[in-house]
Write an enzyme that holds these catalytic residues in place. Structure first.
Site, mmCIF file in Angstrom:
data_model
loop_
_atom_site.group_PDB
_atom_site.id
_atom_site.type_symbol
_atom_site.label_atom_id
_atom_site.label_comp_id
_atom_site.label_asym_id
_atom_site.label_seq_id
_atom_site.Cartn_x
_atom_site.Cartn_y
_atom_site.Cartn_z
ATOM 1 N N THR A 149 0.820 -1.216 0.000
ATOM 2 C CA THR A 149 0.000 0.000 0.000
ATOM 3 C C THR A 149 0.854 1.267 0.000
ATOM 4 O O THR A 149 1.896 1.315 0.654
ATOM 5 C CB THR A 149 -0.874 0.019 1.277
ATOM 6 O OG1 THR A 149 -1.428 -1.271 1.452
ATOM 7 C CG2 THR A 149 -1.964 1.041 1.171
ATOM 8 N N GLU A 432 -7.990 -5.387 3.613
ATOM 9 C CA GLU A 432 -8.251 -6.579 2.785
ATOM 10 C C GLU A 432 -9.404 -6.345 1.812
ATOM 11 O O GLU A 432 -10.216 -7.236 1.561
ATOM 12 C CB GLU A 432 -8.539 -7.802 3.676
ATOM 13 C CG GLU A 432 -7.395 -8.191 4.605
ATOM 14 C CD GLU A 432 -6.080 -8.449 3.875
ATOM 15 O OE1 GLU A 432 -6.101 -8.815 2.682
ATOM 16 O OE2 GLU A 432 -5.011 -8.268 4.500
#
Lengths: 680, 680
Positions: A149, A432
């Site tokens: 990320t 997620e």
């Protein structure tokens, strides 16, 4: 002894709670076994959780008073002590105990992403790479993280901007953070701990872009732990929860790494810069699905089960206000409004538990198929797990918060355990895969199935209902008719069918009237999300109802679970009535019957409420809640905990004090007011 | 300069945000004036907030890194610095500035309950008592709190158990905490600060019980601040928020206080122990209502306005994923699902703002009546404020959390400002009357009105609709018909009417079939809460629609507010569709039209979204959000804030470190691993 000197320890159970356990309508232990998956599973869980909890090193007694740094240190300590413990107890790293240990530690554990680092290397590295890096990582010579990320990019992986450019002249990759949005952000263990990272970056070679690939990058010195030249790294700072985790950020300014640091099991850059792909990495896609499957049971459901245990027990002990004039203040669990808050959530725990088992079984079926290179069922599994993750994280998070509020003011104290449960579990709505994005992925699959069915294509089991138009309308003529899974399942099926159909029709008509496909999709997306929710909701009710069939030899348990299943289903119709009424499948009069049946179930299940949460079988140490203890001495707990608050030591004349209060202590109020009047 | 050395300071506004402000369809400043209540009000607010924010003593820059103790100290400091500042600036204690100062300080202020202590004495004390105690309190010679809530008793005041027994032999009261549930729990400022308390206790004299009365009790020494003999006092410990407030607990074991310490404006115990009541204390009941009125505007609405500002601005800057294939990643505000999350909440801010003004006006009308001993309108005001408090705190709290989740992972960082807004505002659902209890109080009034109307009694304005059966059904034949307040107001009116009616009918039939009144009430309470919600919702929509009428001279603003009002109303029908469909007032086809009109409004209002939150006019310092700054440099803010995190200083070799990382630093990883391997 005077009451203010008594502690809760060693006392009998609060009579208000023991009276709830006096004449159970079913065997609580047998229900626990069902939840655990068997008698042996219950035994193992208790053995492991018990061993962990009685070890003072793992004590969470003072958790609510600790700073972030103390939580971080504690988690590191727990991690290594856990390894020692496992050796002592003879528990295998890959055995069934590990999940149970995590359960017992309640998240106070570090190096979780170091484990992802290890798994990434195993899965994505060549044999040579595994041989080189794995022993270092497994022996903690290096500490890793998984850096995917970025500041500007989360769910949408293709948008990641970190670059890895191959330089054939030196046989190195240049890893770079080209702009601020490419700063790696969030990786766990990176903030303070990691020395290395698996960095996901866009591969460039010979001027060509090859998409996301994994690279091992060292970020901190193995000598003094300082950031290496060109690296800026640190902790991203305080979050809503996860105090013990050092989520980090990472900027890499033209860092050179050897060519061998690209994890090359599935693709490789040759010395001349040409790119070679080998085999399929489809199976890696599976990791993401596995995480989602696991989440349901472990993080998300556990939070709601704990919150229900705490709030139901408290509601059987807390007395308030007046129901029958002149009578003693009743337990708040006697109020219909309190039952309406908590009992559907207890039912949700059981519904999600059965669903998690079902999803898990399906996952393993698909996994075996995939190992035989059969990828046919993968899209269905993906759609199922995406929708379920989104649905379950949402209802469980919201449910925990309902439990917290249902405990009134005391639910707002950290001692209740409920604020921490909420602030943590709510993160699962985002990580997620953000829930709205996931629902839209499931919806895409549903639309595809619906359209396929129109063309006569066969549908997979979980969406087979999309090919049948659904018959007539609801047949119920009295409230009791709704205590029949056949009746409400058809209603749920029709609701999902009609929402999918109406979204598909809307898109089709938008496209026919000239809208581009992507605009038609976007302008239908609110309705698509509704369709995905209705689909997941239907599957959960269906799974719950099916699970009842396996219980014919345990009639008492079957009876109470049947009531819970009915409650779960009818509560859903009651609260999402619009979906059921809109297309006329359920009439307004029938909705009145649903309401009657639903409210009747609340009154019935109230009797079993405490036993139903007792069956979750959490120890007091796991719950860490002054309101939720098994013996129900909530007020003693609150007072004891307040008195062990280190802050209160400071108030007494002996302790260390802050500036203002030490002024009080040393020279009385006058000096304090002199301090104050400097300002005033 | 390289990007990683740039800060956001002094840069132009992010083009993604300035483009949103390029061609406004209305005058933002004029809208701000409407929200503030006038041009002069805006000017004053800016002057006060500006003066506070530019004072470095009040800086909240490092707030997210502070411990509870530091927050407490900071709040004490702010409180006294505020007094100094007010003197400097020539602001009167009773002037309009005080509310604005509180707004600017964002809750980091202490001695709030000391102020309640002062007000209680003024309101409940005799002239002699006021003359004795007030100067001490106002000059901080003593620090007070208001001790009402007990461990076992919150909303239900009659249940409080602390006793005050008159002893005529010594002319004293004996104040006692007879059992653990009577421990005073929650009073602000009590944990560490207070020396005195107004204690609410059950008065006993000559063996007779006289109910709750207020007594002044000293709890800590004025010499060394230690608890007085017989007193156990301390901080109740960490809560979900309110870190800077020292909520406390208090146990009093047969504490003797002089007879004169009973606050005796409205009732008195004579030397022989006889009890005398004088005058009516009904007006004191008003204080509670005043607090609820004030809450709406100040705490509850402010939180949602800030959250909307942050999340809408961020959504105009954050780019993610793919909408049109091949195009640049779009702003997430382009997604219909994101609009669906945020724009109805922006509309809610305006709806609640107009409602708060309406409730406030009504409150002042009733107040004047009451001063003339006319209590006729009090029940209506009570029902209105109870329902509105419950409704608004619920939608605003939930709304803040929707905003937070809509910011994805970054919304989970404290730097976003959103977690703190939520964990604080959610408390408002519980304090000043738990929401379910309040809704039931409003419902009681509604049922009374409905029953009265059946008997031909006249109804007060806010419930007048309960006397008319409501005509036919919804007349809309196309989506655009729903962009008409007359159309949707009738739908809301009918929904509220039908829910009140059906609850009233159910209760009646239960009683007729032999149920006791209290059981009939309890068994209808889920539906009664629904009725109260529907009633409050209707009044809000009605108030919003009425407010539009006053804007005829500002057509641009009227146009955008009309769209917001439509959106607010249609979003309500879309999300609570069941209530509107169940009794057939709105048909399934008409609900499709509502959906079409509603989704159309989302697309329209998306253009005005940033301007509509700009109009709330929060400075960056007030928002304290990396995501919400006016210039939109969200990523620079995040990175800057992470880098000023004191924790990160510790990671560098120079700083102080924790045990494990100092091992890293001093002798390298080897020593660390030795430490670790002690355990492993």
């Amino acid at each position: 002894m005077a009451w203010w000197k008594m502690s809760a320890a060693g006392r009998d159970t609060n009579p208000d709670l023991s009276s709830e356990r006096g004449s159970p309508s079913f065997n609580v232990e047998a229900l626990t076994n069902i939840l655990d998956g068997g008698v042996e599973e219950t035994r193992l869980r208790r053995a492991v959780v018990g061993a962990i909890l009685k070890d003072p090193v793992f004590s969470r007694e003072y958790l609510y008073f600790k700073t972030r740094s103390e939580r971080y240190e504690g988690a590191i300590r727990n991690t290594f002590h856990m390894k020692k413990k496992m050796k002592e107890m003879g528990w295998d790293e890959n055995g069934p105990e590990i999940e149970l240990i995590y359960r017992a530690l309640g998240g106070e554990i570090a190096l979780n992403i170091h484990n992802v680092f290890v798994k990434s290397i195993s899965a994505l590295g060549t044999d040579e790479q595994v041989a080189k890096w794995l022993p270092l990582a497994l022996n903690y010579k290096i500490l890793g993280t998984y850096a995917q990320t970025e500041l500007g990019h989360g769910t949408y992986l293709r948008g990641l901007e970190t670059t890895a450019t191959f330089d054939p002249s030196t046989q190195e990759f240049i890893i770079d953070t080209p702009q601020i949005t490419a700063t790696k952000w969030w990786p766990g263990d990176l903030g303070k701990t990691s020395t290395h990272a698996v960095v996901l970056a866009q591969l460039y070679s010979n001027g060509k872009k090859y998409g996301m690939h994994p690279f091992i990058v060292q970020v901190r010195s193995l000598e003094d732990h300082s950031p290496l030249p060109g690296i800026t790294v640190g902790d991203i700072g305080p979050k809503m929860s996860f105090e013990s985790i050092d989520n980090g950020f990472l900027i890499m300014r033209n860092i050179r790494i050897p060519k061998d640091n690209m994890l090359s099991r599935y693709s490789q850059v040759l010395p001349d810069g040409s790119y070679v792909k080998r085999g399929s990495d489809k199976i890696n896609y599976f990791t993401m699905i596995a995480v989602r499957v696991n989440m349901l049971q472990r993080e998300v459901l556990e939070a709601l089960m704990k919150a229900c245990t705490i709030s139901v027990r408290y509601s059987a002990v807390r007395r308030q206000s007046e129901l029958k004039p002149g009578d003693r203040e009743p337990k708040i669990l006697e109020y219909q409004t309190q039952q309406q808050k908590l009992l559907p959530l207890v039912a949700t725990c059981y519904a999600v538990s059965f669903t998690a088992k079902y999803v898990n079984t399906f996952y393993h079926e698909v996994y075996s198929e995939i190992k035989n290179e059969n990828f046919n069922t993968l899209p269905e599994l993906h759609a199922l797990t995406a929708g379920m993750k989104a649905f379950a994280t949402e209802v469980c998070s919201n449910g925990v918060e309902v439990c917290r509020k249902a405990c009134g003011g005391h639910g707002y104290s950290l001692y209740s355990g409920l604020p921490s449960l909420y602030t943590k579990v709510t993160a699962s709505c985002t990580y997620e895969g953000e829930n709205t994005v996931l629902h839209l992925q499931t919806a895409r699959f549903l639309i595809k199935c619906f359209t396929g069915a129109q063309l006569g294509q066969p549908l997979p089991a979980s969406t087979a209902y999309l090919s049948s138009p659904g018959a007539g309308g609801c047949k119920a003529v009295r409230p009791a008719d709704f205590l029949n899974p056949d009746v409400y399942l058809k209603a749920y099926e029709y609701r999902a069918y009609s929402l999918v159909k109406s979204a598909a029709n809307k898109m089709e008509s938008l496209v026919k009237s000239g809208a581009e496909q992507y605009l038609a999709w976007n302008n239908t997306s609110v309705e698509l999300v509704k369709a995905s929710i209705a689909h997941s909701h239907f599957l959960i009710v269906k799974t719950f109802a099916s699970a009842l069939n396996a219980l014919s030899d345990q009639p008492d348990i079957k009876a109470v679970l049947k009531r819970l299943c009915d409650l779960y289903a009818l509560h859903g119709i009651f609260t999402s009535a619009g979906d059921f009424l809109q297309h006329g499948y359920v009439s307004g009069k029938q909705l009145d019957m649903v309401t009657t049946a639903y409210l009747g179930l609340l009154a019935e299940l109230r009797k079993d409420a405490v036993l139903l949460v007792d069956a979750f079988d959490y120890t007091d140490e796991e719950l860490l809640s002054a309101l939720g203890s098994y013996d129900g001495h909530v007020y003693h707990n609150l007072l004891e905990w307040a008195q062990k608050n280190p802050e209160n030591k400071k108030v007494s004349p002996e302790g260390d004090g802050d500036r203002y209060l030490s002024a009080y202590r040393s020279t009385g109020l006058i000096v304090l007011l002199v301090n104050f009047s400097e300002c005033a």
